[in-house]
Design a protein around this motif. Structure first.
Motif, PDB file in Angstrom:
ATOM      1  N   LEU A   1       5.394  -0.083  -4.762  1.00  0.00           N
ATOM      2  CA  LEU A   1       4.592  -0.645  -5.840  1.00  0.00           C
ATOM      3  C   LEU A   1       5.491  -0.814  -7.061  1.00  0.00           C
ATOM      4  O   LEU A   1       5.996   0.159  -7.607  1.00  0.00           O
TER       5      LEU A   1
ATOM      6  N   GLU B   1      -0.872   2.814 -12.700  1.00  0.00           N
ATOM      7  CA  GLU B   1      -0.129   3.733 -11.830  1.00  0.00           C
ATOM      8  C   GLU B   1       1.367   3.415 -11.867  1.00  0.00           C
ATOM      9  O   GLU B   1       2.208   4.307 -12.001  1.00  0.00           O
TER      10      GLU B   1
ATOM     11  N   TYR C   1      -3.724  -0.195 -10.545  1.00  0.00           N
ATOM     12  CA  TYR C   1      -2.352  -0.297 -10.008  1.00  0.00           C
ATOM     13  C   TYR C   1      -1.347  -0.525 -11.132  1.00  0.00           C
ATOM     14  O   TYR C   1      -0.235  -0.011 -11.096  1.00  0.00           O
TER      15      TYR C   1
ATOM     16  N   SER D   1       0.809  -1.208   0.000  1.00  0.00           N
ATOM     17  CA  SER D   1       0.000   0.000   0.000  1.00  0.00           C
ATOM     18  C   SER D   1       0.850   1.269   0.000  1.00  0.00           C
ATOM     19  O   SER D   1       0.331   2.353  -0.134  1.00  0.00           O
ATOM     20  N   ASN D   2       2.151   1.134   0.141  1.00  0.00           N
ATOM     21  CA  ASN D   2       2.998   2.312   0.028  1.00  0.00           C
ATOM     22  C   ASN D   2       3.434   2.432  -1.435  1.00  0.00           C
ATOM     23  O   ASN D   2       4.031   1.518  -1.995  1.00  0.00           O
ATOM     24  N   SER D   3       3.149   3.605  -2.028  1.00  0.00           N
ATOM     25  CA  SER D   3       3.337   3.705  -3.475  1.00  0.00           C
ATOM     26  C   SER D   3       4.798   3.479  -3.882  1.00  0.00           C
ATOM     27  O   SER D   3       5.082   3.023  -4.974  1.00  0.00           O
TER      28      SER D   3
ATOM     29  N   ASN E   1      -3.589   3.957   5.776  1.00  0.00           N
ATOM     30  CA  ASN E   1      -2.571   3.924   4.720  1.00  0.00           C
ATOM     31  C   ASN E   1      -2.661   5.147   3.819  1.00  0.00           C
ATOM     32  O   ASN E   1      -3.756   5.561   3.460  1.00  0.00           O
TER      33      ASN E   1
ATOM     34  N   VAL F   1      -2.442   5.269  -2.673  1.00  0.00           N
ATOM     35  CA  VAL F   1      -1.452   4.922  -3.692  1.00  0.00           C
ATOM     36  C   VAL F   1      -1.888   5.455  -5.049  1.00  0.00           C
ATOM     37  O   VAL F   1      -1.078   5.812  -5.890  1.00  0.00           O
TER      38      VAL F   1
END
Ligand SMILES: C=C(O[C@@H]1C=C(C(=O)O)C=C[C@H]1O)C(=O)O
Length: 253
Positions: free
Chosen positions: A12, A161, A158, A7-9, A97, A100
């Motif tokens: 990712l 992103e 996601y 969940s921390n960009s 959180n 993201v």
């Protein structure tokens, strides 16, 4: 937040997002196998069932989504409801959180398209004709399939992103020009798609074989592996890419 992708960009990565998609394949294949335990059971889908205002299926989906909304399911961006109108709010405290995704993700829900291909095209390919009276189990099994497929497709947020973050210099001009085709080209990896189609067919063959102690079963599969490859090639991957394009078009808003 996304359960599988961190969940921390900053954490990712495309590899992690792809791993999450691969795990979701298992869920999708198993749920199709479950649904194939029942024949089509068409009364489940009759426009009006008993005293309900719509079909038994619609009733099960709406009531289940209302309950799941109250316990926070739709606080996860990749969980999108099939009947978003009048859903009750979550009663669960929101997670702390940091987000993201760009907030545009919340406005992209393509479940109508998923509903349409699932019932009108996919289901007749893997459920045998017939009626065994198990309408409630059939409806909840359909919802299990729909939710797994929908989650996989909306996971495209996601994917988009991370692709954007990895190469903003490539994506920004296409986003500014609102160039759908250009974006589609940038985010498509045909070699990856070929591997996905083959792998899901293999999973259907492995998970759906008749396991015996003495021999290798009867060589029949519970869901035809070629139908699962087709599900991915014709619907899941094109719709995941549609979610990616829709997300990217709004990514600089
Ligand atoms: C998901 C991705 O983006 C696109 C969509 C794919 C899919 O839905 O599986 C596979 C490859 C890409 O064309 C990816 O690059 O992994």
């Amino acid at each position: 937040m996304a359960a599988e992708a961190n969940s921390n960009s900053d954490n990712l990565t495309l590899d992690k997002v792809r791993e999450a998609l691969i795990r979701q394949e298992d869920t999708i294949v198993f749920r199709l196998i479950q649904r194939a335990n029942f024949p089509v059971n068409s009364p489940t889908y009759d426009e009006k069932f008993a005293s309900f205002s719509g079909s038994l299926l619609q009733f099960v989906v709406k009531e289940t989504e209302a309950l799941q909304s109250k316990v926070g399911r739709y606080e996860n961006p990749e969980e999108q409801p099939f009947f978003p109108e009048n859903l009750p709010p979550s009663l669960v405290p929101p997670q702390a959180n940091p987000p993201v995704l760009h907030p545009a993700a919340a406005s992209i829900n393509i479940n109508e398209k998923i509903w349409d291909f699932y019932f009108n095209q996919l289901l007749p390919l893997f459920a045998v004709p017939g009626d065994d009276g198990n309408y409630a189990s059939t409806a909840s099994s359909d919802l299990d399939c729909l939710q797994a497929i929908s989650r996989r497709i909306h996971y495209g947020y996601y994917v988009a992103e991370v692709k954007f973050k990895d190469a903003p210099q490539d994506y920004e001009p296409a986003i500014r020009a609102q160039d759908r085709e250009g974006l589609m080209k940038l985010l498509t990896f045909e070699a990856v798609e070929e591997v996905v189609k083959k792998r899901v067919g293999k999973k259907a063959a492995v998970f759906g074989q008749d396991v015996r102690l003495v021999d290798n079963g009867n060589g029949k599969y519970k869901v035809d592996p070629s139908v699962v490859s087709r599900l991915y090639g014709e619907w899941i991957m094109p719709l995941t890419k549609l979610v990616q394009v829709e997300y990217l078009l709004r990514r600089l808003d």
